[in-house]
Design a protein around this motif. Structure first.
Motif, PDB file in Angstrom:
ATOM      1  N   LYS A   1      -3.904  55.156 119.025  1.00 25.65           N
ATOM      2  CA  LYS A   1      -4.594  54.759 120.192  1.00 25.65           C
ATOM      3  C   LYS A   1      -4.433  56.111 121.055  1.00 25.65           C
ATOM      4  CE  LYS A   1      -4.575  49.852 120.803  1.00 25.65           C
ATOM      5  NZ  LYS A   1      -4.211  48.673 121.366  1.00 25.65           N
TER       6      LYS A   1
ATOM      7  N   GLU B   1      -6.757  58.824 119.707  1.00 30.63           N
ATOM      8  CA  GLU B   1      -8.105  58.498 119.668  1.00 30.63           C
ATOM      9  C   GLU B   1      -8.757  58.701 121.042  1.00 30.63           C
ATOM     10  OE1 GLU B   1      -8.176  54.754 118.356  1.00 30.63           O
ATOM     11  OE2 GLU B   1      -8.195  55.171 116.239  1.00 30.63           O
ATOM     12  N   SER B   2      -7.910  58.395 122.092  1.00 26.71           N
ATOM     13  CA  SER B   2      -8.166  58.585 123.330  1.00 26.71           C
ATOM     14  C   SER B   2      -8.184  60.228 123.693  1.00 26.71           C
ATOM     15  CB  SER B   2      -7.306  57.967 124.613  1.00 26.71           C
ATOM     16  OG  SER B   2      -5.925  58.753 124.407  1.00 26.71           O
ATOM     17  N   GLU B   3      -7.791  61.060 122.946  1.00 30.31           N
ATOM     18  CA  GLU B   3      -8.128  62.433 123.176  1.00 30.31           C
ATOM     19  C   GLU B   3      -9.352  62.949 122.555  1.00 30.31           C
ATOM     20  OE1 GLU B   3      -6.344  64.582 124.993  1.00 30.31           O
ATOM     21  OE2 GLU B   3      -5.140  62.830 125.799  1.00 30.31           O
ATOM     22  N   GLY B   4     -10.066  62.115 121.659  1.00 38.44           N
ATOM     23  CA  GLY B   4     -11.135  62.453 121.132  1.00 38.44           C
ATOM     24  C   GLY B   4     -10.934  63.491 119.620  1.00 38.44           C
ATOM     25  N   LEU B   5      -9.659  63.063 119.047  1.00 38.32           N
ATOM     26  CA  LEU B   5      -9.764  63.875 117.773  1.00 38.32           C
ATOM     27  C   LEU B   5     -10.384  63.108 116.927  1.00 38.32           C
ATOM     28  CD1 LEU B   5      -5.661  64.472 118.089  1.00 38.32           C
ATOM     29  CD2 LEU B   5      -7.702  66.273 118.224  1.00 38.32           C
ATOM     30  N   PRO B   6     -10.980  63.761 115.668  1.00 36.55           N
ATOM     31  CA  PRO B   6     -11.507  63.314 114.622  1.00 36.55           C
ATOM     32  C   PRO B   6     -10.534  62.333 113.729  1.00 36.55           C
ATOM     33  CG  PRO B   6     -11.897  65.673 114.534  1.00 36.55           C
ATOM     34  CD  PRO B   6     -10.954  65.486 115.734  1.00 36.55           C
ATOM     35  N   LYS B   7     -11.169  61.189 113.013  1.00 38.04           N
ATOM     36  CA  LYS B   7     -10.486  60.327 112.489  1.00 38.04           C
ATOM     37  C   LYS B   7      -9.507  61.002 111.296  1.00 38.04           C
ATOM     38  CE  LYS B   7     -12.643  55.876 113.144  1.00 38.04           C
ATOM     39  NZ  LYS B   7     -12.098  54.815 112.774  1.00 38.04           N
TER      40      LYS B   7
END
Length: 72
Positions: free
Chosen positions: A37, A40-46
């Protein structure tokens, strides 16, 4: 006397050990979810998130069934 100690081991020690192991695994999984989480909150690709989770997995290379079945 032997029967009493065997029953004590079966009914008190084995469940305690099992619950401790389950608690450790639960904490590890909770940490992995929080790590995911946070990434993901930092905006990194999956794809990068999945690789980072694999790299920092504390259970990587550990087979729990093998540890349980290992004879001392």
């Amino acid at each position: 006397m032997i029967l009493r100690s065997l029953l004590k081991f079966l009914f008190f020690h084995i469940p305690r050990i099992a619950f401790q192991i389950a608690g450790i695994l639960r904490a590890i999984k909770r940490g992995k979810r929080a790590f995911r989480k946070g990434l993901e909150s930092e905006g990194l690709p999956k794809e990068i998130i999945e690789e980072l989770i694999k790299d920092f997995d504390p259970l990587e290379g550990i087979d729990l069934k093998e540890l349980i079945n290992r004879k001392i």
